[in-house]
Design an enzyme around this catalytic site. Sequence first.
Site, PDB file in Angstrom:
ATOM      1  N   GLU A 172       0.843  -1.286  -0.005  1.00 35.27           N
ATOM      2  CA  GLU A 172       0.123  -0.058  -0.080  1.00 35.27           C
ATOM      3  C   GLU A 172       0.905   1.215  -0.019  1.00 35.27           C
ATOM      4  O   GLU A 172       1.970   1.489   0.727  1.00 35.27           O
ATOM      5  CB  GLU A 172      -0.857  -0.039   1.377  1.00 35.27           C
ATOM      6  CG  GLU A 172      -1.678   1.232   1.405  1.00 35.27           C
ATOM      7  CD  GLU A 172      -2.186   1.138   2.753  1.00 35.27           C
ATOM      8  OE1 GLU A 172      -3.207   2.044   3.044  1.00 35.27           O
ATOM      9  OE2 GLU A 172      -2.040   0.329   3.629  1.00 35.27           O
ATOM     10  N   ASP A 213      14.277  -2.106  14.230  1.00 30.57           N
ATOM     11  CA  ASP A 213      15.317  -1.200  13.315  1.00 30.57           C
ATOM     12  C   ASP A 213      14.685   0.153  13.038  1.00 30.57           C
ATOM     13  O   ASP A 213      14.495   0.638  12.020  1.00 30.57           O
ATOM     14  CB  ASP A 213      15.642  -1.913  11.819  1.00 30.57           C
ATOM     15  CG  ASP A 213      16.916  -1.114  11.123  1.00 30.57           C
ATOM     16  OD1 ASP A 213      17.515  -0.501  11.707  1.00 30.57           O
ATOM     17  OD2 ASP A 213      16.874  -1.355   9.925  1.00 30.57           O
TER      18      ASP A 213
END
Length: 287
Positions: free
Chosen positions: A90, A194
């Site tokens: 998306e 991360d």
Amino acid sequence: MEKALDRLKDILGEPQLVATPLSGGDTTQAFLLVGKNGRYFLKTSPHPDSLALLQTEAEGLHALNTTQTIAIPKVIALERIGAQPFLVLEYIESKKPEPSDFEKLGHNLAALHTAECRNDFGAASDNFIGSLPQSNRKHTHWADFYINERIWPQLQMAVSNKLLGISELPKQERLDKFCADLFKDITPSLLHGDLWGGNFLISNSGTPYLIDPSHYRGHNEVDLAMSRLFGGFGPSFYQAYREIIPTPLAEQEYIDLYQLYYLLVHLNLFGPAYHSQVSAILNRYFR
């Protein structure tokens, strides 16, 4: 790319697709796809492990999304076209974050970290941190996981790459004892893994999204430490997060020891520029 676009038209049900390059990460190439029915974010990679890289990213997005605590871009397709894999997500129209957006991100990240989670540390499969393999073998105790699956592999890689000398390595028994004493009573949280400033988006409507995860179950303070490594997320983010998860007494030690992992990763990926920061933490705690 033309062959890939023809295949992606079929997959997405789009009669036409126009691809525009976007700035991407160090291991991937990114494109905005514009079709008649919508806009899509496309990632691909020339990396030898490109399929595994994109597969584990999709798995991470799915894992975070299952908590229903923070917005995640929808995974639309993962396809190999010829020899090259493509991940279609998306597309999120994003804006520059404001303090109120950081506040919402802090609340939502804390909700992710307090979501119900399994009792072990690790994940069902290994993944990557940047382009480097990241082992997620399961452990009952956080100290064992962090030493054996995070710190030692990166230290050994740095020595192998001649980026650290053997004399710079901490003694195994000192590392074991320090981590065992510091990491008491740690319970698992699902982590992004991360979480630097390039791995979240604020949509035009003000909704925070997490992207590019390297997920596993670990100590919630790992994500907080990484968020501070390259400039931080702004005071409203940390204030909002700490409204839900209070500041631990050993916060500075957690920041240093968890940033050590990411600095070792950067040392192994990008070379000697990160040696002084790695060396400073090793000397501070293990000399």
